[in-house]
Write a protein that holds these residues in place. Sequence first.
Motif, PDB file in Angstrom:
ATOM      1  N   ALA A 205       0.841  -1.200   0.000  1.00 59.19           N
ATOM      2  CA  ALA A 205       0.000   0.000   0.000  1.00 59.19           C
ATOM      3  C   ALA A 205       0.875   1.249   0.000  1.00 59.19           C
ATOM      4  CB  ALA A 205      -0.904  -0.007   1.229  1.00 59.19           C
ATOM      5  N   ILE A 206       0.610   2.148  -0.948  1.00 56.07           N
ATOM      6  CA  ILE A 206       1.427   3.341  -1.139  1.00 56.07           C
ATOM      7  C   ILE A 206       0.544   4.577  -1.095  1.00 56.07           C
ATOM      8  CG2 ILE A 206       3.108   4.488  -2.636  1.00 56.07           C
ATOM      9  CD1 ILE A 206       4.083   1.807  -1.642  1.00 56.07           C
ATOM     10  N   GLU A 207       1.026   5.623  -0.504  1.00 53.47           N
ATOM     11  CA  GLU A 207       0.293   6.893  -0.426  1.00 53.47           C
ATOM     12  C   GLU A 207       0.409   7.652  -1.742  1.00 53.47           C
ATOM     13  OE1 GLU A 207       1.561   9.166   2.920  1.00 53.47           O
ATOM     14  OE2 GLU A 207       0.507   7.920   4.376  1.00 53.47           O
ATOM     15  N   THR A 208      -0.527   7.396  -2.661  1.00 58.48           N
ATOM     16  CA  THR A 208      -0.632   8.146  -3.905  1.00 58.48           C
ATOM     17  C   THR A 208      -2.108   8.419  -4.163  1.00 58.48           C
ATOM     18  OG1 THR A 208      -0.911   6.228  -5.364  1.00 58.48           O
ATOM     19  CG2 THR A 208       1.357   6.864  -4.812  1.00 58.48           C
ATOM     20  N   ASP A 209      -2.417   8.986  -5.334  1.00 55.62           N
ATOM     21  CA  ASP A 209      -3.814   9.198  -5.700  1.00 55.62           C
ATOM     22  C   ASP A 209      -4.416   7.976  -6.375  1.00 55.62           C
ATOM     23  OD1 ASP A 209      -2.498   9.258  -8.101  1.00 55.62           O
ATOM     24  OD2 ASP A 209      -3.206  11.235  -8.709  1.00 55.62           O
ATOM     25  N   ASP A 217      -5.520   9.235   1.937  1.00 49.70           N
ATOM     26  CA  ASP A 217      -6.463  10.183   2.522  1.00 49.70           C
ATOM     27  C   ASP A 217      -7.348   9.615   3.623  1.00 49.70           C
ATOM     28  OD1 ASP A 217      -5.480  11.959   0.622  1.00 49.70           O
ATOM     29  OD2 ASP A 217      -7.040  11.471  -0.826  1.00 49.70           O
ATOM     30  N   ASN A 218      -7.504   8.299   3.686  1.00 47.23           N
ATOM     31  CA  ASN A 218      -8.347   7.685   4.706  1.00 47.23           C
ATOM     32  C   ASN A 218      -7.485   7.365   5.921  1.00 47.23           C
ATOM     33  OD1 ASN A 218      -9.754   5.715   6.302  1.00 47.23           O
ATOM     34  ND2 ASN A 218     -11.118   5.332   4.581  1.00 47.23           N
ATOM     35  N   ALA A 219      -7.602   8.162   6.966  1.00 45.48           N
ATOM     36  CA  ALA A 219      -6.732   8.020   8.132  1.00 45.48           C
ATOM     37  C   ALA A 219      -6.882   6.653   8.792  1.00 45.48           C
ATOM     38  CB  ALA A 219      -7.017   9.138   9.138  1.00 45.48           C
ATOM     39  N   GLN A 220      -8.107   6.138   8.845  1.00 47.32           N
ATOM     40  CA  GLN A 220      -8.334   4.836   9.472  1.00 47.32           C
ATOM     41  C   GLN A 220      -7.655   3.722   8.671  1.00 47.32           C
ATOM     42  OE1 GLN A 220     -12.484   3.913  10.016  1.00 47.32           O
ATOM     43  NE2 GLN A 220     -12.076   2.014  11.126  1.00 47.32           N
ATOM     44  N   ASN A 222      -5.134   4.100   6.596  1.00 44.05           N
ATOM     45  CA  ASN A 222      -3.693   4.320   6.677  1.00 44.05           C
ATOM     46  C   ASN A 222      -3.135   3.742   7.973  1.00 44.05           C
ATOM     47  OD1 ASN A 222      -1.106   5.886   7.207  1.00 44.05           O
ATOM     48  ND2 ASN A 222      -1.634   6.664   5.178  1.00 44.05           N
ATOM     49  N   ALA A 223      -3.830   3.999   9.076  1.00 43.18           N
ATOM     50  CA  ALA A 223      -3.370   3.503  10.374  1.00 43.18           C
ATOM     51  C   ALA A 223      -3.416   1.985  10.441  1.00 43.18           C
ATOM     52  CB  ALA A 223      -4.211   4.118  11.483  1.00 43.18           C
ATOM     53  N   PHE A 224      -4.458   1.385   9.865  1.00 40.29           N
ATOM     54  CA  PHE A 224      -4.568  -0.073   9.868  1.00 40.29           C
ATOM     55  C   PHE A 224      -3.417  -0.701   9.093  1.00 40.29           C
ATOM     56  CE2 PHE A 224      -5.937  -3.852   7.464  1.00 40.29           C
ATOM     57  CZ  PHE A 224      -6.064  -4.744   8.521  1.00 40.29           C
ATOM     58  N   ILE A 225      -3.145  -0.168   7.912  1.00 37.75           N
ATOM     59  CA  ILE A 225      -2.052  -0.727   7.100  1.00 37.75           C
ATOM     60  C   ILE A 225      -0.725  -0.571   7.821  1.00 37.75           C
ATOM     61  CG2 ILE A 225      -0.759  -0.433   4.956  1.00 37.75           C
ATOM     62  CD1 ILE A 225      -3.457   0.370   3.656  1.00 37.75           C
ATOM     63  N   ALA A 226      -0.495   0.590   8.410  1.00 39.47           N
ATOM     64  CA  ALA A 226       0.754   0.803   9.145  1.00 39.47           C
ATOM     65  C   ALA A 226       0.899  -0.207  10.276  1.00 39.47           C
ATOM     66  CB  ALA A 226       0.798   2.227   9.688  1.00 39.47           C
ATOM     67  N   SER A 227      -0.206  -0.515  10.947  1.00 34.78           N
ATOM     68  CA  SER A 227      -0.151  -1.453  12.077  1.00 34.78           C
ATOM     69  C   SER A 227       0.128  -2.879  11.626  1.00 34.78           C
ATOM     70  CB  SER A 227      -1.476  -1.420  12.852  1.00 34.78           C
ATOM     71  OG  SER A 227      -2.525  -2.062  12.120  1.00 34.78           O
ATOM     72  N   GLN A 228      -0.120  -3.171  10.350  1.00 39.75           N
ATOM     73  CA  GLN A 228       0.089  -4.513   9.817  1.00 39.75           C
ATOM     74  C   GLN A 228       1.367  -4.614   8.977  1.00 39.75           C
ATOM     75  OE1 GLN A 228      -1.951  -7.117  10.645  1.00 39.75           O
ATOM     76  NE2 GLN A 228      -2.880  -5.593  12.005  1.00 39.75           N
ATOM     77  N   GLY A 232       6.199  -0.404  10.145  1.00 43.23           N
ATOM     78  CA  GLY A 232       5.365   0.485  10.938  1.00 43.23           C
ATOM     79  C   GLY A 232       4.810   1.704  10.248  1.00 43.23           C
ATOM     80  N   ARG A 233       4.751   1.711   8.935  1.00 47.92           N
ATOM     81  CA  ARG A 233       4.163   2.845   8.221  1.00 47.92           C
ATOM     82  C   ARG A 233       3.662   2.385   6.865  1.00 47.92           C
ATOM     83  NH1 ARG A 233       7.453   4.533   4.084  1.00 47.92           N
ATOM     84  NH2 ARG A 233       9.701   4.123   4.243  1.00 47.92           N
ATOM     85  N   VAL A 234       2.912   3.264   6.216  1.00 46.67           N
ATOM     86  CA  VAL A 234       2.472   3.042   4.842  1.00 46.67           C
ATOM     87  C   VAL A 234       3.591   3.488   3.900  1.00 46.67           C
ATOM     88  CG1 VAL A 234       0.794   3.785   3.098  1.00 46.67           C
ATOM     89  CG2 VAL A 234       0.043   3.252   5.419  1.00 46.67           C
ATOM     90  N   GLY A 235       3.674   2.855   2.742  1.00 46.90           N
ATOM     91  CA  GLY A 235       4.731   3.173   1.797  1.00 46.90           C
ATOM     92  C   GLY A 235       4.556   4.517   1.124  1.00 46.90           C
TER      93      GLY A 235
END
Length: 268
Positions: A205-209, A217-220, A222-228, A232-235
């Motif tokens: 999962a990467i932070e792009t459009d 843009d979806n904080a929830q 983003n946080a879920f992916i980072a936790s998995q 410890g973060r999104v790409g």
Amino acid sequence: MTASLPSPSSTASSPEAGAPIALVTGGSRGLGRNAALHIARQGIDVILTYRSQAAEAEATVAEIERLGRRAVALPLDVSQSAGFAAFAAQVREVLSGRWQRERFDFLVNNAGIGIHAGFMETTEAQFDQLVDIHFKGVFFLTQKLLPLMNDGGRIVNVSTGLARFALPGFAAYAAMKGAVEVLTRYLAKELGPRGIAVNVVAPGAIETDFGGGAVRDNAQMNAFIASQTALGRVGQPDDIGGVIASLLLPGSRWVNAQRIEASGGMFL
């Protein structure tokens, strides 16, 4: 600097004529743009494609030229395989007019879209669109461009971590990418006699459009992916572009027919 052929004197500098050339589909934005910039930083000239965002393509070309490389942007709709022969002819014209060359060296099949729909809600039109872009497009565009590629070149196909792990809503999209991963191995086998290595990069999962920017843009989400994710973060796009570029370098010449996941360790 899109479909027209700029003269060599219009570049920001005068790179050596013998520099290798990469063709990156969907190179005007997102992961494709990032990959194109990483590739240019390795001393490689770039032909990039875009579907509709000519201004973004122009900006990417300008940035590549500020890095001292040559670049040209060409329009291409990868969902329309009937236009691939004409596109290949245009690439041939660009190679001759811009580089005084007949062939390029590297192909990065990156262009794509994201459709999020549950299995029961996926329409045939959505399915066909994903097939045309992510599988049929990769298959037949590569077929049409191979006569213009140098022996000893490299092909990188872009897949997804979703071909390994399953998340609801991506059945059709991930299935197309799974097909590309199988195709990658077959290409590696059949193109071995030409010395062309073929690999696949599977981003997490990467932070792009991409896909409407949900991961970004979806904080929830983003946080879920980072936790998995083990790191410890999104790409970020910069986490992927360098991986793609590295597969084009001489030091990766013995890497072939491999699926390389760049996900930070998602769902281990």
